[in-house]
Design a protein around this motif. Structure first.
Motif, PDB file in Angstrom:
ATOM      1  N   TYR A 279       0.838  -1.192   0.000  1.00 53.19           N
ATOM      2  CA  TYR A 279       0.000   0.000   0.000  1.00 53.19           C
ATOM      3  C   TYR A 279       0.881   1.252   0.000  1.00 53.19           C
ATOM      4  CZ  TYR A 279      -4.158  -2.674   1.478  1.00 53.19           C
ATOM      5  OH  TYR A 279      -5.225  -3.541   1.557  1.00 53.19           O
TER       6      TYR A 279
ATOM      7  N   GLN B 194       0.556   5.132   1.445  1.00 54.41           N
ATOM      8  CA  GLN B 194      -0.263   6.011   2.271  1.00 54.41           C
ATOM      9  C   GLN B 194       0.346   7.404   2.280  1.00 54.41           C
ATOM     10  OE1 GLN B 194      -0.854   4.979   6.417  1.00 54.41           O
ATOM     11  NE2 GLN B 194      -2.695   6.235   6.501  1.00 54.41           N
TER      12      GLN B 194
ATOM     13  N   GLY C 141      -2.447  12.155   5.539  1.00 57.42           N
ATOM     14  CA  GLY C 141      -3.832  12.615   5.588  1.00 57.42           C
ATOM     15  C   GLY C 141      -4.813  11.751   4.814  1.00 57.42           C
ATOM     16  N   GLN C 142      -4.306  10.679   4.231  1.00 57.01           N
ATOM     17  CA  GLN C 142      -5.181   9.795   3.462  1.00 57.01           C
ATOM     18  C   GLN C 142      -5.119   8.369   4.014  1.00 57.01           C
ATOM     19  OE1 GLN C 142      -4.467  10.030  -0.777  1.00 57.01           O
ATOM     20  NE2 GLN C 142      -4.184  12.256  -0.719  1.00 57.01           N
ATOM     21  N   GLY C 143      -6.077   7.560   3.589  1.00 54.33           N
ATOM     22  CA  GLY C 143      -6.031   6.154   3.941  1.00 54.33           C
ATOM     23  C   GLY C 143      -5.085   5.398   3.024  1.00 54.33           C
ATOM     24  N   PRO C 144      -4.692   4.196   3.411  1.00 50.61           N
ATOM     25  CA  PRO C 144      -3.820   3.387   2.551  1.00 50.61           C
ATOM     26  C   PRO C 144      -4.475   3.097   1.200  1.00 50.61           C
ATOM     27  CG  PRO C 144      -3.922   2.466   4.778  1.00 50.61           C
ATOM     28  CD  PRO C 144      -4.984   3.513   4.688  1.00 50.61           C
TER      29      PRO C 144
ATOM     30  N   LEU D 237      -4.128   0.653  -2.160  1.00 47.90           N
ATOM     31  CA  LEU D 237      -3.503  -0.571  -2.626  1.00 47.90           C
ATOM     32  C   LEU D 237      -2.700  -0.324  -3.908  1.00 47.90           C
ATOM     33  CD1 LEU D 237      -3.263  -3.703  -2.267  1.00 47.90           C
ATOM     34  CD2 LEU D 237      -5.168  -3.867  -3.885  1.00 47.90           C
TER      35      LEU D 237
ATOM     36  N   GLN E 124      -3.461  -0.484  -9.810  1.00 46.79           N
ATOM     37  CA  GLN E 124      -3.152   0.856  -9.328  1.00 46.79           C
ATOM     38  C   GLN E 124      -1.649   1.074  -9.152  1.00 46.79           C
ATOM     39  OE1 GLN E 124      -6.286   2.699  -6.707  1.00 46.79           O
ATOM     40  NE2 GLN E 124      -6.634   0.563  -6.154  1.00 46.79           N
TER      41      GLN E 124
ATOM     42  N   LEU F 156       3.354   0.700   2.998  1.00 42.75           N
ATOM     43  CA  LEU F 156       2.950  -0.326   3.959  1.00 42.75           C
ATOM     44  C   LEU F 156       2.856  -1.673   3.272  1.00 42.75           C
ATOM     45  CD1 LEU F 156       0.058   1.702   5.589  1.00 42.75           C
ATOM     46  CD2 LEU F 156       2.117   0.981   6.793  1.00 42.75           C
TER      47      LEU F 156
ATOM     48  N   THR G 265      -8.438 -11.146   7.206  1.00 47.94           N
ATOM     49  CA  THR G 265      -7.987  -9.918   7.863  1.00 47.94           C
ATOM     50  C   THR G 265      -6.549  -9.651   7.485  1.00 47.94           C
ATOM     51  OG1 THR G 265      -9.499 -10.244   9.714  1.00 47.94           O
ATOM     52  CG2 THR G 265      -7.594  -8.820  10.109  1.00 47.94           C
ATOM     53  N   GLN G 266      -6.254  -8.412   7.162  1.00 49.38           N
ATOM     54  CA  GLN G 266      -4.896  -8.020   6.802  1.00 49.38           C
ATOM     55  C   GLN G 266      -4.146  -7.512   8.029  1.00 49.38           C
ATOM     56  OE1 GLN G 266      -4.719  -5.428   3.373  1.00 49.38           O
ATOM     57  NE2 GLN G 266      -6.403  -6.503   2.366  1.00 49.38           N
ATOM     58  N   TYR G 267      -2.900  -7.907   8.122  1.00 45.32           N
ATOM     59  CA  TYR G 267      -2.020  -7.467   9.205  1.00 45.32           C
ATOM     60  C   TYR G 267      -0.878  -6.681   8.584  1.00 45.32           C
ATOM     61  CZ  TYR G 267      -4.766 -10.757  11.864  1.00 45.32           C
ATOM     62  OH  TYR G 267      -5.819 -11.405  12.449  1.00 45.32           O
ATOM     63  N   PHE G 268      -0.637  -5.507   9.150  1.00 38.84           N
ATOM     64  CA  PHE G 268       0.298  -4.564   8.549  1.00 38.84           C
ATOM     65  C   PHE G 268       1.661  -4.559   9.244  1.00 38.84           C
ATOM     66  CE2 PHE G 268      -2.121  -2.036   5.506  1.00 38.84           C
ATOM     67  CZ  PHE G 268      -3.415  -2.429   5.807  1.00 38.84           C
ATOM     68  N   GLY G 269       2.676  -4.270   8.450  1.00 42.32           N
ATOM     69  CA  GLY G 269       3.991  -3.976   8.994  1.00 42.32           C
ATOM     70  C   GLY G 269       4.082  -2.530   9.428  1.00 42.32           C
ATOM     71  N   PRO G 270       5.235  -2.112   9.957  1.00 44.64           N
ATOM     72  CA  PRO G 270       5.389  -0.749  10.469  1.00 44.64           C
ATOM     73  C   PRO G 270       5.501   0.304   9.377  1.00 44.64           C
ATOM     74  CG  PRO G 270       7.446  -1.926  10.644  1.00 44.64           C
ATOM     75  CD  PRO G 270       6.437  -2.928  10.181  1.00 44.64           C
TER      76      PRO G 270
ATOM     77  N   TYR H 115      -9.169  -0.337  12.002  1.00 49.03           N
ATOM     78  CA  TYR H 115      -7.759  -0.408  12.320  1.00 49.03           C
ATOM     79  C   TYR H 115      -7.389   0.824  13.134  1.00 49.03           C
ATOM     80  CZ  TYR H 115      -6.891  -4.191   8.979  1.00 49.03           C
ATOM     81  OH  TYR H 115      -6.875  -5.398   8.328  1.00 49.03           O
TER      82      TYR H 115
ATOM     83  N   GLY I  14       2.561   0.797  11.746  1.00 48.41           N
ATOM     84  CA  GLY I  14       1.549   0.406  10.788  1.00 48.41           C
ATOM     85  C   GLY I  14       0.195   0.255  11.452  1.00 48.41           C
TER      86      GLY I  14
ATOM     87  N   GLY J 129     -10.989   4.238   4.604  1.00 46.78           N
ATOM     88  CA  GLY J 129     -11.345   5.633   4.785  1.00 46.78           C
ATOM     89  C   GLY J 129     -10.093   6.459   5.029  1.00 46.78           C
TER      90      GLY J 129
END
Lengths: 116, 113
Positions: free
Chosen positions: A35, A37, A40-43, A45, A59, A91, A104-109, B36, B43, B104
């Motif tokens: 992703y 990001q 000020g915006q959402g992630p 893809l 994308q 991300l 469910t997605q799990y994100f890195g830092p 989230y 993250g 969002g």
């Protein structure tokens, strides 16, 4: 269970340079996502892998971005050449399997990229 | 085209009170929704989810409500704690969208001690 690992955490480059990001997903997760990001915006893809195959890269700015997931585990995302508007947090996320209805997605830092 | 919207960029709540974060979506095909939580320089962390076959899901202090007819979901945190201060993102997905997550823009919650 170890989480999603990403490196580097921060990167500063000049425009027109190249940069690469690395991601190691949660063990056993078949699906991997990159992703972008912007502040000020959402992630958003960029690309989605199922094992080592690309599922969706609609994308991804393919003239400058590329990604691969060799052997269906680790993944790298590359930008070449970088533009000022590529400054963002990149991300990586993983999930068990995108075909699960409640996956469910799990994100890195994330990697914070600054292009000067 | 923003298919998932969080119209409140920020929210401040006193410690111990209820925090209500809202999310609206436009695509009626979405059938799985997630919240989230994101701290600075980290993250997003999965918090809670709800399937479209339910209208409520509860996990400790966190409850998500889904109103399908209004295409609206909300996250309730009660009681709010200072450690809840973070940016909260809602996400929606569906097999009809290739299980792609649509996020969002986030709501920044500040819980005041």
């Amino acid at each position: 269970e170890a989480g999603v690992a990403q490196s580097p955490r921060y990167k500063i480059i000049e425009k027109r340079q190249s940069v690469a990001f690395w991601c190691n997903p949660i063990s056993g997760h078949a699906t991997l996502y990159w992703y972008q990001q912007i502040l000020g915006q959402g992630p958003k893809l960029l690309i989605q892998f199922q094992n080592n195959g690309v599922v969706d890269d609609s994308q991804l700015p393919k003239d400058r971005f590329s990604a691969e997931r060799l052997k269906g585990v680790d993944s790298t995302l590359k930008i070449q050449p970088a533009k000022l508007e590529d400054s963002a947090v990149y991300l990586c996320a993983s999930s068990r399997n995108r075909f699960l209805s409640t996956d469910t997605q799990y994100f890195g830092p994330g990697t914070r990229l600054t292009v000067l | 085209d923003q298919q998932v919207k969080q119209n409140s960029p920020s929210l401040s709540v006193q410690e111990g009170r209820i925090s209500i974060l809202n999310c609206d979506y436009t695509n009626s095909m979405f059938d799985y929704f997630l919240w989230y939580k994101k701290y600075p320089a980290e993250g997003p962390t999965f918090l809670i989810s709800i399937s479209s076959i339910k209208d409520k899901n509860e996990d400790g202090r966190f409850t998500v409500f889904l109103n399908k007819s209004a295409k609206h979901l909300s996250l309730h945190i009660v009681p709010s704690q200072p450690g809840d201060s973070a940016v909260y993102f809602c996400a929606a997905t569906s097999p009809n969208t290739g299980n792609q997550f649509y996020f969002g823009t986030g709501t920044s919650l500040t819980v005041i001690p």
